[in-house]
Design an enzyme around this catalytic site. Structure first.
Site, mmCIF file in Angstrom:
data_model
loop_
_atom_site.group_PDB
_atom_site.id
_atom_site.type_symbol
_atom_site.label_atom_id
_atom_site.label_comp_id
_atom_site.label_asym_id
_atom_site.label_seq_id
_atom_site.Cartn_x
_atom_site.Cartn_y
_atom_site.Cartn_z
ATOM 1 N N GLY A 231 0.828 -1.188 0.051
ATOM 2 C CA GLY A 231 -0.213 0.000 -0.061
ATOM 3 C C GLY A 231 0.789 1.181 -0.008
ATOM 4 N N GLU A 253 5.766 -3.348 1.046
ATOM 5 C CA GLU A 253 5.972 -3.082 -0.279
ATOM 6 C C GLU A 253 4.983 -1.815 -0.633
ATOM 7 O OE1 GLU A 253 7.746 -4.681 -2.447
ATOM 8 O OE2 GLU A 253 8.064 -6.470 -1.341
ATOM 9 N N CYS A 287 2.695 0.631 -8.978
ATOM 10 C CA CYS A 287 3.763 1.087 -7.980
ATOM 11 C C CYS A 287 4.851 1.039 -8.714
ATOM 12 C CB CYS A 287 4.006 -0.123 -6.919
ATOM 13 S SG CYS A 287 4.101 -1.800 -7.316
ATOM 14 N N GLU A 386 4.358 10.364 -5.814
ATOM 15 C CA GLU A 386 3.810 9.283 -6.390
ATOM 16 C C GLU A 386 2.493 9.737 -6.926
ATOM 17 O OE1 GLU A 386 2.771 6.007 -4.370
ATOM 18 O OE2 GLU A 386 3.128 4.794 -6.075
#
Ligand code: NAD
Length: 494
Positions: A231, A253, A287, A386
């Site tokens: 997440g 992660e 991601c 991001e």
């Protein structure tokens, strides 16, 4: 309006509602309409799931099952996933907006993860140690850790669940999996296949609900021994703080702001395809998106023009349509976030090369055009934060040293791409770039055999590969006195 599909959770081998019957709705990102309902688990529901997982570890068929038998179950699950790939793909696409062409191929690959870890289940071995005491025999045995709490986000949920379920169950742990509240349906369909495969009650449990209370209760639960979280970094901080309660081993992660570096000796077609795949594949909601594109100054304009030309031709459309190349973003909040970072980036001096807005032909659905920003300096928000969407920020560099400095100027460290025909340079940079995964002349390749993960704000630990299987087990060290003399009095010097 069509009847909403109704899902239940899977706890202790039984399908159940949340305590009190509370439910949430999941919206289809292409229509913005609710399409299914699912239970909103309470803290007590989570406690029930963890207790069931704990019982499965201590009594019953799972606790005594051989590693070979566990491996067979996982391989059976892999077969069922492959046989039901179309249903799983349609569910994931409807629930999250991920393109059907991507979910169909990814889910067939998810089956490979279960096959891989199924095959590895009975290859976990201990060791005998050449100990420095002549009257002792010392060995290590590998044991499961205990109850695993696995938490996943909405993107690629089946894949992200498989890299946790596979090694956790192969190593003999039990698992409580928390699905994302933005699209839990694929994991509940997967739970149905786990039941069909014949996993004993409690060995795998799937709960649905909000991060708090559901994820929060799970990660601080005293009976949880291992946490596997995927997440955002903000949520990961809550998870780490909660794990201070149970001292569970944690892997994280998290997100990324991964650089793709293109040198002027690169194969241009390959580099353009790598940039397009890294930014617009999965509608940029990946991601490992290569959202910081660093291009050597002499070829900057030519490369960007080619990427922009391809970006403008990307077929935006219904994610259930096999012809669509980009679908909607998964949530309205995602699109709002992207629009706000974009506005700040333009104000900071970036210029728009392509996209930048909602496509006019889709007034409904959280669609956004493939977007390219030319960034004249490194202080552009879209180049640092991001976005998790189809937005590429392009920067110029003069030479290798500047490329490495720019690539490493990020708080993240998940992945990086290098496009060059100079093999020695590729290897040199691979060592210098701070990222958990480096792709040279390719991008976004993954495999069950290849460890995956980052460091710094991108997380800790690795998923996939034998390394991750070891990470779901622990060693117990066994000392055996092989001498003929009895153990001596500890207070008598010898
Ligand atoms: P998120 O962090 O908001 O949510 C992830 C999960 O955590 C959800 O299931 C959520 O319910 C749960 N959660 C929320 N609050 C919690 C709490 N207090 N305690 C425990 N669990 C809690 O992430 P998201 O928006 O769903 O997904 C996007 C993020 O995931 C991005 O940052 C992306 O980069 C990252 N991601 C990383 C990888 C990777 O492998 N590195 C892969 C996919 C996505």
């Amino acid at each position: 309006m069509a009847e909403l599909r109704s899902y239940r959770m899977f706890i202790d081998g039984l399908w159940c509602d949340a305590e009190g019957g509370a439910r949430l709705e999941s919206l289809n990102p292409a229509t913005e309409e609710a399409w299914c309902r699912f239970p909103a688990a309470t803290g007590n529901d989570v406690d029930r799931a963890v207790a069931a997982a704990h019982r499965a570890m201590s009594a019953g068929p799972w606790a005594t099952m051989s590693a070979t038998a566990r491996g067979k179950l996982l391989r059976r699950l892999g077969d069922l996933v492959a046989e039901n790939a179309d249903l799983l793909a349609e569910t994931e696409t409807t629930d999250t907006g991920k393109l059907i062409r991507e979910t169909r191929s990814q889910i067939r690959y998810v089956a490979d993860y279960f096959h891989y870890f199924g095959g590895a289940a009975d290859k976990l071995e201990g060791a005998t140690l050449p100990i420095d005491k002549s009257d002792m025999f010392v060995m290590t045995v590998r044991e499961p850790i205990g109850v695993v709490a696995a938490i996943v986000p909405w993107n690629s949920q089946l894949m992200l669940a498989a890299v946790k379920i596979g090694p956790a169950l192969a190593a003999g742990n039990s698992i409580v999996l928390k699905a994302s509240e933005h699209g839990p349906a694929p994991l509940l369909e997967l739970a149905r296949l786990c039941e069909e495969a014949g996993f004993p009650p409690g060995s795998i449990n799937v709960v649905t609900g909000l991060g708090d209370p559901c994820g929060a209760r799970l990660t601080r639960h005293p009976l949880v021994a291992r946490i596997a979280f995927t997440g955002g970094p903000g949520t990961a901080r809550h998870v780490v703080r909660n794990s201070a309660e149970n001292f569970a081993a944690v892997t994280l992660e998290l997100g990324g702001k991964s650089p793709i570096i293109v040198f002027d000796d690169a194969d241009i077609e390959s580099a353009v395809n790598g940039i397009v795949a890294g930014n617009f594949g999965a509608t940029g909601q990946s991601c490992v998106a290569g959202s910081r594109v660093l291009i050597q100054a002499g070829i900057f304009d030519a490369i960007l023009a080619r990427v922009a030309e391809r970006a403008r031709r990307i077929e935006i459309g219904d994610p259930l349509d096999q012809g669509s190349e980009m679908g909607p973003l998964a949530t309205r909040a995602q699109r709002d976030h992207i629009e706000s970072v974009l506005a700040r980036s333009l104000a900071a001096g970036a210029s728009l090369v392509a996209g930048g807005k909602r496509p006019a032909q889709y007034p409904r659905g959280w669609y956004f055009e493939p977007t390219i920003l030319d960034c004249p300096h490194s202080d552009i928000p879209a180049g640092r934060e991001e976005l998790f969407g189809p937005v590429l920020s392009a920067f110029r560099f003069a030479d290798e040293a500047e490329a490495v400095a720019l690539a490493n100027a990020s708080e993240f460290g998940l992945a990086a791409g290098i496009f060059t025909r100079d093999g020695a340079r590729g290897l040199r940079l691979m060592h210098q770039i701070r990222a958990g995964i480096v792709w040279i002349n390719t991008y976004r390749a993954v495999s069950p055999m290849a460890p995956f993960g980052g460091f710094r704000q991108s997380g800790v630990g690795r998923e996939a590969g034998i390394e991750s299987l070891l990470d779901y087990s622990r060693t117990k060290t066994v000392w055996i006195n092989t001498g003929t003399a009895p153990m001596g009095d500890p207070f008598t010097m010898r």
